[in-house]
Scaffold this active site. Structure first.
Site, PDB file in Angstrom:
ATOM      1  N   GLU A   1     -40.659  44.702 -34.466  1.00 32.06           N
ATOM      2  CA  GLU A   1     -41.011  44.821 -33.042  1.00 32.06           C
ATOM      3  C   GLU A   1     -40.487  43.605 -32.269  1.00 32.06           C
ATOM      4  OE1 GLU A   1     -45.177  44.059 -32.443  1.00 32.06           O
ATOM      5  OE2 GLU A   1     -45.288  45.237 -30.584  1.00 32.06           O
TER       6      GLU A   1
ATOM      7  N   ASN B   1     -42.655  48.931 -24.666  1.00 29.07           N
ATOM      8  CA  ASN B   1     -42.431  48.250 -25.941  1.00 29.07           C
ATOM      9  C   ASN B   1     -41.774  49.295 -26.851  1.00 29.07           C
ATOM     10  OD1 ASN B   1     -42.584  46.886 -28.365  1.00 29.07           O
ATOM     11  ND2 ASN B   1     -44.665  46.125 -28.025  1.00 29.07           N
TER      12      ASN B   1
ATOM     13  N   LYS C   1     -43.982  52.434 -27.688  1.00 25.89           N
ATOM     14  CA  LYS C   1     -45.294  52.152 -28.288  1.00 25.89           C
ATOM     15  C   LYS C   1     -46.420  52.777 -27.479  1.00 25.89           C
ATOM     16  CE  LYS C   1     -47.902  48.076 -29.960  1.00 25.89           C
ATOM     17  NZ  LYS C   1     -47.780  46.609 -30.108  1.00 25.89           N
TER      18      LYS C   1
ATOM     19  N   GLU D   1     -50.382  42.800 -23.831  1.00 27.67           N
ATOM     20  CA  GLU D   1     -49.498  43.971 -23.896  1.00 27.67           C
ATOM     21  C   GLU D   1     -49.852  44.998 -22.834  1.00 27.67           C
ATOM     22  OE1 GLU D   1     -47.914  45.487 -27.610  1.00 27.67           O
ATOM     23  OE2 GLU D   1     -49.061  43.953 -28.666  1.00 27.67           O
TER      24      GLU D   1
ATOM     25  N   CYS E   1     -46.373  48.296 -34.591  1.00 26.57           N
ATOM     26  CA  CYS E   1     -47.472  47.333 -34.695  1.00 26.57           C
ATOM     27  C   CYS E   1     -48.853  47.997 -34.683  1.00 26.57           C
ATOM     28  CB  CYS E   1     -47.338  46.280 -33.593  1.00 26.57           C
ATOM     29  SG  CYS E   1     -48.307  44.786 -33.941  1.00 26.57           S
TER      30      CYS E   1
ATOM     31  N   ASN F   1     -45.588  42.415 -34.761  1.00 23.72           N
ATOM     32  CA  ASN F   1     -45.804  40.991 -34.446  1.00 23.72           C
ATOM     33  C   ASN F   1     -47.309  40.847 -34.390  1.00 23.72           C
ATOM     34  OD1 ASN F   1     -43.228  39.614 -32.278  1.00 23.72           O
ATOM     35  ND2 ASN F   1     -43.005  41.408 -33.590  1.00 23.72           N
TER      36      ASN F   1
END
Lengths: 309, 309
Positions: free
Chosen positions: B47, B107, B124, B143, B169, B194
């Site tokens: 990621e 993302n 994501k 995020e 993730c 991450n």
């Protein structure tokens, strides 16, 4: 804060075909006495707690298996167990084969509150195995022959100071099982099982891998829904067919809080803090902030696999 | 039968704020060389492979973070990576922050086939963290401030001889992620991450428990959908903030097939037999025989918890 529910996972050793309900209930009463001595609020017995795991035996005529089923609950054979639970003011759950007045057959578990009333019933939804005799298996697993899939969903009950749900054996391998209960805020899942120690379709998959998959499924369901999971085995050698142990209590982090060794009758008692579920439910698994149901459609829209072209 | 896809999980060590895209791509090229030397068919980077994990940094003006985003893909900075992959006839996947022509922020990860063509994109869906500065956290995890939730679902692509999906993730903690791909027959899930080594809301939850939850989520997703999972970390200390390692390849039984130690740049290469997914998909997780969608309704009908009365 803490809300302690002290739970007794009451593992049963093997039950042979020749054992009567009364003999089994006498064993269950001994375990209840042990649970009471350890101040349990709730005792949980396994799947099909009153009989041997009869779906391993093939009958061409299904009705020949009906003698393993209970036509009423409670009934005279199990009444002493209900009476003692009420006397002890102890909640109780156990599994049995249910024959309804309409002639339906289910693999069922019940939840009994501290007053001795049956307040919840669950009927196993994920039936493993097969319908017809399968000569390629090392042993038969005929749950799909003798039972209908459960028709009550995965309810959660507010009782004993918490939110309690039930599932049975193979249900534990399906994340949908825990999620439907998690969406009702479940704080403790009661789960009885009878699991052969060897995969009937892959002889090389023995006890070690079977226990790994068992723990993995419990731990993931517990962690991903921030709930306690109380998993209770019927274990040992039933008429030459071995069931694995693996009775354990898993905490809302997915960690094993307590585990019972061996395959004999025994109780595993643990004080479960239902408030230990809060952190997970309020942070990483705060469903209302994080779930994206607009992308989950296939989970309820299709049963089997549809591969991309 | 066997269908071997040799995959290289290409872990990146930390990327500091001061590093340029060109510097990072040079590191990624070294890893691609190593993967080629080990006959990899497919290389998977983590990621946000091109930058530091910038959602840890708060900007009152969101646009100040736009310099971490890619407005086109490929672009001149990453073109050498695409060129080498095509030269090597190696598939590739990596994550980056995507800024669309319409000004949307995602993302994102992409899947590149052996001809160098981008054949798949994933955005994501399960964004962790929060939108506004949170003074109660030991570090920020913004995020939800800098990205919109993905809008492409969880597709699976038929490529490189198999059925391949992606997630990113925090998606790995959600069983819905794997199940939606499992319902498309996925055989390998590519997953970059991450992950801070400490829970920003519970300082006592350190590396050991974080790695436990990581492995648990991968293993459950793999086992319950009978798929390979390739999990690739960006790891180590980024400007004083530590990301955990945990790069590993999990087999369709949920067992760890290979694991990479340490937190530096490195490749973990493993020959994955895509036919090893068949047994699980055809027996215990044969969805068409065993799933009971009539009882899964709440999974798609409600986002958050609705407790029983």
């Amino acid at each position: 804060m803490s809300r302690i529910l002290t739970v007794a996972a009451a593992q049963l050793g093997p039950i042979q075909k020749s054992e009567t309900r009364e003999q089994v209930v006498a064993r269950m009463i001994k375990l209840m006495d042990q649970a009471k001595a350890q101040q349990a609020d709730l005792i949980v017995y396994p799947e099909l707690a009153l009989t041997t795991f009869f779906p391993r035996w093939y009958h061409e005529d299904r009705a020949e298996a009906d003698h393993w089923f209970e036509a009423s609950m409670p009934n005279p054979a199990v009444q002493p167990l209900f009476d003692l639970a009420r006397h002890y003011k102890m909640g109780m759950s156990f599994g049995y084969a249910e024959l309804t007045p309409e002639g339906q057959h289910f693999n069922t578990s019940i939840l009994v509150d501290k007053s001795g009333a049956i307040i919840g019933k669950y009927r196993k939804i994920h039936l493993p195995g097969h319908v017809e005799f399968d000569p390629e298996r090392t042993h038969q697993h005929l749950e799909k022959r003798y039972f209908e899939p459960g028709d009550l969903g995965f309810p959660v009950w507010r009782t004993m100071g918490g939110l309690i749900g039930m599932c049975i054996c193979n249900d534990r391998r399906w994340p949908e099982t825990y999620r439907v209960m998690g969406l009702q805020g479940v704080e403790m899942v009661l789960l009885g099982f009878n699991t052969p120690s060897v995969n009937s379709q892959r002889a090389g998959e023995g006890l070690e891998q079977r226990l790994f998959h068992h723990k993995l499924s419990l731990a993931a369901g517990a962690y991903q829904n921030a709930t306690w999971v109380v998993a209770v085995a019927k274990a040992g050698d039933e008429d030459g067919h071995h069931l694995m142990g693996g009775t354990m209590i898993v905490d809302p982090n997915g960690e094993i809080a307590a585990v019972l060794d061996g395959e004999a009758d025994g109780v595993l008692v643990h004080p479960c803090d239902l408030d230990a579920t809060r952190f997970g439910k309020e942070t990483i698994f705060d469903f209302k902030r994080h779930r994206r149901i607009e992308h989950y459609g296939p989970i309820t829209a299709q049963v089997g696999v549809i591969e991309p072209s």
